[in-house]
Design a protein around this motif. Structure first.
Motif, mmCIF file in Angstrom:
data_model
loop_
_atom_site.group_PDB
_atom_site.id
_atom_site.type_symbol
_atom_site.label_atom_id
_atom_site.label_comp_id
_atom_site.label_asym_id
_atom_site.label_seq_id
_atom_site.Cartn_x
_atom_site.Cartn_y
_atom_site.Cartn_z
ATOM 1 N N THR A 1 29.928 50.488 30.427
ATOM 2 C CA THR A 1 28.876 51.498 30.278
ATOM 3 C C THR A 1 27.799 51.318 31.334
ATOM 4 N N ALA A 2 27.397 50.072 31.560
ATOM 5 C CA ALA A 2 26.380 49.814 32.584
ATOM 6 C C ALA A 2 26.896 50.175 33.971
ATOM 7 N N ALA A 3 28.129 49.787 34.278
ATOM 8 C CA ALA A 3 28.691 50.090 35.596
ATOM 9 C C ALA A 3 28.874 51.592 35.781
ATOM 10 N N GLN A 4 29.276 52.285 34.726
ATOM 11 C CA GLN A 4 29.500 53.727 34.812
ATOM 12 C C GLN A 4 28.229 54.478 35.205
ATOM 13 N N ARG A 5 27.098 54.001 34.709
ATOM 14 C CA ARG A 5 25.833 54.663 35.060
ATOM 15 C C ARG A 5 25.567 54.585 36.558
ATOM 16 N N PHE A 6 25.886 53.459 37.182
ATOM 17 C CA PHE A 6 25.692 53.339 38.624
ATOM 18 C C PHE A 6 26.673 54.213 39.387
ATOM 19 N N VAL A 7 27.909 54.262 38.911
ATOM 20 C CA VAL A 7 28.909 55.083 39.594
ATOM 21 C C VAL A 7 28.538 56.555 39.492
ATOM 22 N N ASP A 8 28.108 56.985 38.315
ATOM 23 C CA ASP A 8 27.741 58.381 38.125
ATOM 24 C C ASP A 8 26.493 58.756 38.893
ATOM 25 N N ALA A 9 25.596 57.776 39.100
ATOM 26 C CA ALA A 9 24.321 58.085 39.723
ATOM 27 C C ALA A 9 24.435 58.192 41.243
ATOM 28 N N ASN A 10 25.343 57.434 41.832
ATOM 29 C CA ASN A 10 25.380 57.379 43.288
ATOM 30 C C ASN A 10 26.778 56.995 43.741
ATOM 31 N N GLU A 11 27.337 57.737 44.675
ATOM 32 C CA GLU A 11 28.673 57.442 45.169
ATOM 33 C C GLU A 11 28.664 56.332 46.222
ATOM 34 N N ASP A 12 27.490 55.843 46.567
ATOM 35 C CA ASP A 12 27.415 54.706 47.479
ATOM 36 C C ASP A 12 27.904 53.472 46.738
ATOM 37 N N LEU A 13 28.993 52.880 47.207
ATOM 38 C CA LEU A 13 29.642 51.786 46.488
ATOM 39 C C LEU A 13 29.237 50.416 47.009
ATOM 40 N N ASP A 14 28.160 50.358 47.774
ATOM 41 C CA ASP A 14 27.743 49.072 48.346
ATOM 42 C C ASP A 14 27.485 48.022 47.265
ATOM 43 N N LEU A 15 26.847 48.448 46.180
ATOM 44 C CA LEU A 15 26.507 47.487 45.126
ATOM 45 C C LEU A 15 27.758 46.830 44.566
ATOM 46 N N PHE A 16 28.785 47.616 44.279
ATOM 47 C CA PHE A 16 30.014 47.052 43.713
ATOM 48 C C PHE A 16 30.774 46.235 44.751
ATOM 49 N N ALA A 17 30.701 46.633 46.002
ATOM 50 C CA ALA A 17 31.318 45.828 47.057
ATOM 51 C C ALA A 17 30.642 44.465 47.157
ATOM 52 N N LEU A 18 29.307 44.465 47.067
ATOM 53 C CA LEU A 18 28.573 43.198 47.110
ATOM 54 C C LEU A 18 28.920 42.318 45.913
ATOM 55 N N ARG A 19 28.992 42.921 44.719
ATOM 56 C CA ARG A 19 29.365 42.148 43.525
ATOM 57 C C ARG A 19 30.785 41.599 43.644
ATOM 58 N N ALA A 20 31.659 42.349 44.276
ATOM 59 C CA ALA A 20 33.032 41.868 44.449
ATOM 60 C C ALA A 20 33.055 40.599 45.284
ATOM 61 N N MET A 21 32.240 40.565 46.345
ATOM 62 C CA MET A 21 32.217 39.366 47.190
ATOM 63 C C MET A 21 31.638 38.166 46.455
ATOM 64 N N VAL A 22 30.794 38.411 45.480
ATOM 65 C CA VAL A 22 30.199 37.315 44.717
ATOM 66 C C VAL A 22 31.110 36.861 43.591
ATOM 67 N N ARG A 23 31.789 37.801 42.946
ATOM 68 C CA ARG A 23 32.491 37.515 41.689
ATOM 69 C C ARG A 23 34.004 37.379 41.823
ATOM 70 N N GLN A 24 34.607 38.031 42.790
ATOM 71 C CA GLN A 24 36.059 38.072 42.853
ATOM 72 C C GLN A 24 36.627 36.837 43.555
ATOM 73 N N PRO A 25 37.867 36.439 43.190
ATOM 74 C CA PRO A 25 38.492 35.272 43.833
ATOM 75 C C PRO A 25 38.684 35.492 45.333
ATOM 76 N N MET A 26 38.632 34.394 46.070
ATOM 77 C CA MET A 26 38.733 34.458 47.516
ATOM 78 C C MET A 26 40.053 35.079 47.980
ATOM 79 N N HIS A 27 41.155 34.739 47.293
ATOM 80 C CA HIS A 27 42.449 35.240 47.771
ATOM 81 C C HIS A 27 42.549 36.755 47.642
ATOM 82 N N LEU A 28 41.837 37.329 46.660
ATOM 83 C CA LEU A 28 41.827 38.782 46.543
ATOM 84 C C LEU A 28 40.975 39.412 47.637
#
Length: 205
Positions: free
Chosen positions: A137-164
């Motif tokens: 629900t929290a993530a959906q609000r950001f996606v609906d509010a703005n198509e700029d995906l920089d925030l999720f890209a940044l979170r991916a670099m912080v949270r996702q495994p290195m091999h991915l």
């Protein structure tokens, strides 16, 4: 509120899990009822004692009353019957107490039988589902509010495994800083999938 994932496979798993949890609850409710009824069947001897004690009390009381009407010796003759009536009353009381105990035990046995497995599974299920709903629900609000995906890209670099991250780019941080649209979108998609979401559509989609 985002209850289910946008991703078909994960959404199917969530729906199937929900159905299985409700079936689990129904199964243990039935088993709890069976346990309750099984223990409650032990009440039969108690009911027999109540019935026998009541019959003894009533018959001895009636006989004592009849004998008590006899002149001179009636009171003496009625005493044994009064004593027997009290014994019947005591038997009735014991049967009633035993029946009450069986009632309480049957209720407790039914509740414990049903509640323990239900609370265990439903507790885990609720924890997982509530955590997903809050994040999605929290993530959906950001996606609906703005198509700029920089925030999720940044979170991916912080949270996702290195091999991915390495599958997306040899230098994901550099690509993100350079605002490379393909890399940013792929990083964002990786993070959004974790939250059960799809990225917003582009003109090419």
């Amino acid at each position: 509120m985002k209850l289910y994932s946008d991703l078909p496979g994960r959404r199917t798993t969530q729906l199937l899990t929900d159905v299985l949890v409700f079936c689990w609850v129904g199964l243990w409710v039935v088993l709890g009822r069976v346990m309750h009824d099984t223990v409650l069947s032990l009440r039969t001897p108690a009911d027999s004692m109540v019935g026998a004690g009541g019959s003894l009390r009533d018959s001895m009381t009636a006989a004592g009353d009849q004998l008590g009407r006899l002149p001179a010796i009636g009171d003496d003759l009625a005493k044994p019957f009064a004593s027997a009536a009290r014994s019947g009353q005591q038997l009735t009381r014991i049967g009633t107490d035993l029946g009450d105990t069986v009632d309480r035990l049957s209720m407790l046995a039914g509740l414990v039988t049903a509640a323990v497995p239900i609370l265990l599974v439903v507790g885990i299920w609720l924890f997982v589902r509530i955590r997903f709903v809050r994040r999605a629900t929290a993530a959906q609000r950001f996606v609906d509010a703005n198509e700029d995906l920089d925030l999720f890209a940044l979170r991916a670099m912080v949270r996702q495994p290195m091999h991915l991250l390495a599958r997306i780019s040899a230098d994901p941080a550099g690509a993100w800083r350079a605002r490379e649209p393909v890399t940013v979108r792929r990083l964002a998609e990786l993070e959004l999938r974790t939250n059960g979401l799809r990225p917003p559509r582009t003109a090419r989609d």
